[in-house]
Motif scaffolding. Sequence first.
Motif, PDB file in Angstrom:
ATOM      1  N   LEU A 121     -37.682  -1.275  -5.049  1.00 31.38           N
ATOM      2  CA  LEU A 121     -37.125  -0.338  -4.072  1.00 31.38           C
ATOM      3  C   LEU A 121     -36.852  -1.029  -2.750  1.00 31.38           C
ATOM      4  O   LEU A 121     -37.648  -1.853  -2.285  1.00 31.38           O
ATOM      5  CB  LEU A 121     -38.099   0.831  -3.854  1.00 31.38           C
ATOM      6  CG  LEU A 121     -38.299   1.789  -5.033  1.00 31.38           C
ATOM      7  CD1 LEU A 121     -39.159   2.961  -4.595  1.00 31.38           C
ATOM      8  CD2 LEU A 121     -36.974   2.286  -5.580  1.00 31.38           C
ATOM      9  N   ASP A 122     -35.718  -0.690  -2.149  1.00 29.58           N
ATOM     10  CA  ASP A 122     -35.297  -1.247  -0.861  1.00 29.58           C
ATOM     11  C   ASP A 122     -35.210  -2.774  -0.898  1.00 29.58           C
ATOM     12  O   ASP A 122     -35.381  -3.451   0.112  1.00 29.58           O
ATOM     13  CB  ASP A 122     -36.244  -0.803   0.255  1.00 29.58           C
ATOM     14  CG  ASP A 122     -36.316   0.711   0.382  1.00 29.58           C
ATOM     15  OD1 ASP A 122     -35.243   1.353   0.345  1.00 29.58           O
ATOM     16  OD2 ASP A 122     -37.430   1.251   0.503  1.00 29.58           O
ATOM     17  N   SER A 153     -26.813   6.815 -12.702  1.00 30.58           N
ATOM     18  CA  SER A 153     -27.511   5.562 -12.433  1.00 30.58           C
ATOM     19  C   SER A 153     -26.529   4.492 -11.970  1.00 30.58           C
ATOM     20  O   SER A 153     -25.405   4.410 -12.468  1.00 30.58           O
ATOM     21  CB  SER A 153     -28.231   5.093 -13.701  1.00 30.58           C
ATOM     22  OG  SER A 153     -28.749   3.788 -13.518  1.00 30.58           O
ATOM     23  N   ARG A 189     -33.336   8.152  -6.779  1.00 31.61           N
ATOM     24  CA  ARG A 189     -32.314   7.115  -6.667  1.00 31.61           C
ATOM     25  C   ARG A 189     -31.665   6.778  -8.022  1.00 31.61           C
ATOM     26  O   ARG A 189     -30.897   5.832  -8.120  1.00 31.61           O
ATOM     27  CB  ARG A 189     -32.924   5.857  -6.032  1.00 31.61           C
ATOM     28  CG  ARG A 189     -33.548   6.138  -4.672  1.00 31.61           C
ATOM     29  CD  ARG A 189     -34.103   4.899  -4.002  1.00 31.61           C
ATOM     30  NE  ARG A 189     -34.975   5.250  -2.883  1.00 31.61           N
ATOM     31  CZ  ARG A 189     -35.443   4.379  -1.992  1.00 31.61           C
ATOM     32  NH1 ARG A 189     -35.113   3.089  -2.089  1.00 31.61           N
ATOM     33  NH2 ARG A 189     -36.242   4.777  -1.016  1.00 31.61           N
ATOM     34  N   LEU A 191     -32.870   5.495 -10.760  1.00 31.60           N
ATOM     35  CA  LEU A 191     -33.203   4.175 -11.295  1.00 31.60           C
ATOM     36  C   LEU A 191     -33.829   4.256 -12.686  1.00 31.60           C
ATOM     37  O   LEU A 191     -33.965   3.216 -13.345  1.00 31.60           O
ATOM     38  CB  LEU A 191     -34.151   3.444 -10.334  1.00 31.60           C
ATOM     39  CG  LEU A 191     -33.681   3.323  -8.876  1.00 31.60           C
ATOM     40  CD1 LEU A 191     -34.652   2.488  -8.071  1.00 31.60           C
ATOM     41  CD2 LEU A 191     -32.266   2.753  -8.799  1.00 31.60           C
ATOM     42  N   ASP A 224     -32.746  -1.785 -10.757  1.00 35.50           N
ATOM     43  CA  ASP A 224     -32.928  -1.805  -9.310  1.00 35.50           C
ATOM     44  C   ASP A 224     -31.756  -1.056  -8.677  1.00 35.50           C
ATOM     45  O   ASP A 224     -30.866  -0.563  -9.367  1.00 35.50           O
ATOM     46  CB  ASP A 224     -33.033  -3.242  -8.793  1.00 35.50           C
ATOM     47  CG  ASP A 224     -31.678  -3.953  -8.761  1.00 35.50           C
ATOM     48  OD1 ASP A 224     -30.820  -3.638  -9.622  1.00 35.50           O
ATOM     49  OD2 ASP A 224     -31.478  -4.815  -7.890  1.00 35.50           O
ATOM     50  N   GLU A 225     -31.736  -0.963  -7.358  1.00 41.67           N
ATOM     51  CA  GLU A 225     -30.718  -0.148  -6.689  1.00 41.67           C
ATOM     52  C   GLU A 225     -29.324  -0.767  -6.744  1.00 41.67           C
ATOM     53  O   GLU A 225     -28.333  -0.062  -6.573  1.00 41.67           O
ATOM     54  CB  GLU A 225     -31.141   0.116  -5.247  1.00 41.67           C
ATOM     55  CG  GLU A 225     -32.338   1.056  -5.177  1.00 41.67           C
ATOM     56  CD  GLU A 225     -32.883   1.233  -3.776  1.00 41.67           C
ATOM     57  OE1 GLU A 225     -32.383   2.133  -3.068  1.00 41.67           O
ATOM     58  OE2 GLU A 225     -33.809   0.486  -3.394  1.00 41.67           O
TER      59      GLU A 225
END
Length: 276
Positions: A121-122, A153, A189, A191, A224-225
């Motif tokens: 995350l981030d 996603s 998010r 994910l 991941d993002e």
Amino acid sequence: MAEQVRAVVIAGNGTNCEREVATACRMAGCDVVDIVHIAEFLAGRCRLDDYHFLNLAGGFLDGDDLGSAKAGANRLRHARVAGTENHLIDQVLRFIQDGKLIMGVCNGFQLMVKMGLLPALDGDVHTQRASLTFNDCGRFEDRWVNLKVDPQSPCVYTRGIDKMYLPVRHGEGKFVAESDDLLKAIELRHLAVMKYADPVTGEPTDRYPLNPNGSMNAIAGVCDESGRLFGLMPHPEAYLFRVHHPRWTREQNLPEEGMGLWLYRNAVQFIREDIL
């Protein structure tokens, strides 16, 4: 002449699915596919910089004796490349910063999670915040499962896919997050790329054996993002051809190409359009 799509599959220390993964990469359109033993990277004879697509294959990494892929994660993070002061993780981080693709299957997924590469995350790829632990049933599971794919996603591998049918082969596949807040963030998010699903309703399920391990929120795969780093417990490389399907002699309308190949085709398409 267009630049070649180059994929690498890391082998060694108990992985045993590297040939199937390499075949999937070739079938998907990779121009160069190398199976490279981890020792070759640590000796400095091969570099991740020379590739676009890193594959961490399944198997019994380090015999799972020290926890699924934990020893492998420590090796990648702390082992030095011979003749240098650099660690192999430096190449991995540069690979990520360059926007390239990494996919881990089964033990490869465990490896990514325990290194901190997922869910990241981030952008924090240094801290382990989740794990994959013993199946709730207390035994090794070898069965085919239905999967629901999140259409929202960011995962580049699942574009255009809404469901899949793939085999699982693991004793430690239960996804667990360190906190409820982390689990909520993963969901918010989008994910949680794919989840174990009921074949009738198509919805995620906690019910065994449809969910073979008891994963939190039925999570079977996470990205991941950026959508470029992706790990999943089911084995896409084990369903490349119609004859891999468990009912191929009874279901006459099965396509010649197995669903697992879809993920690799999406990866190669992304590399050609966004990386080369």
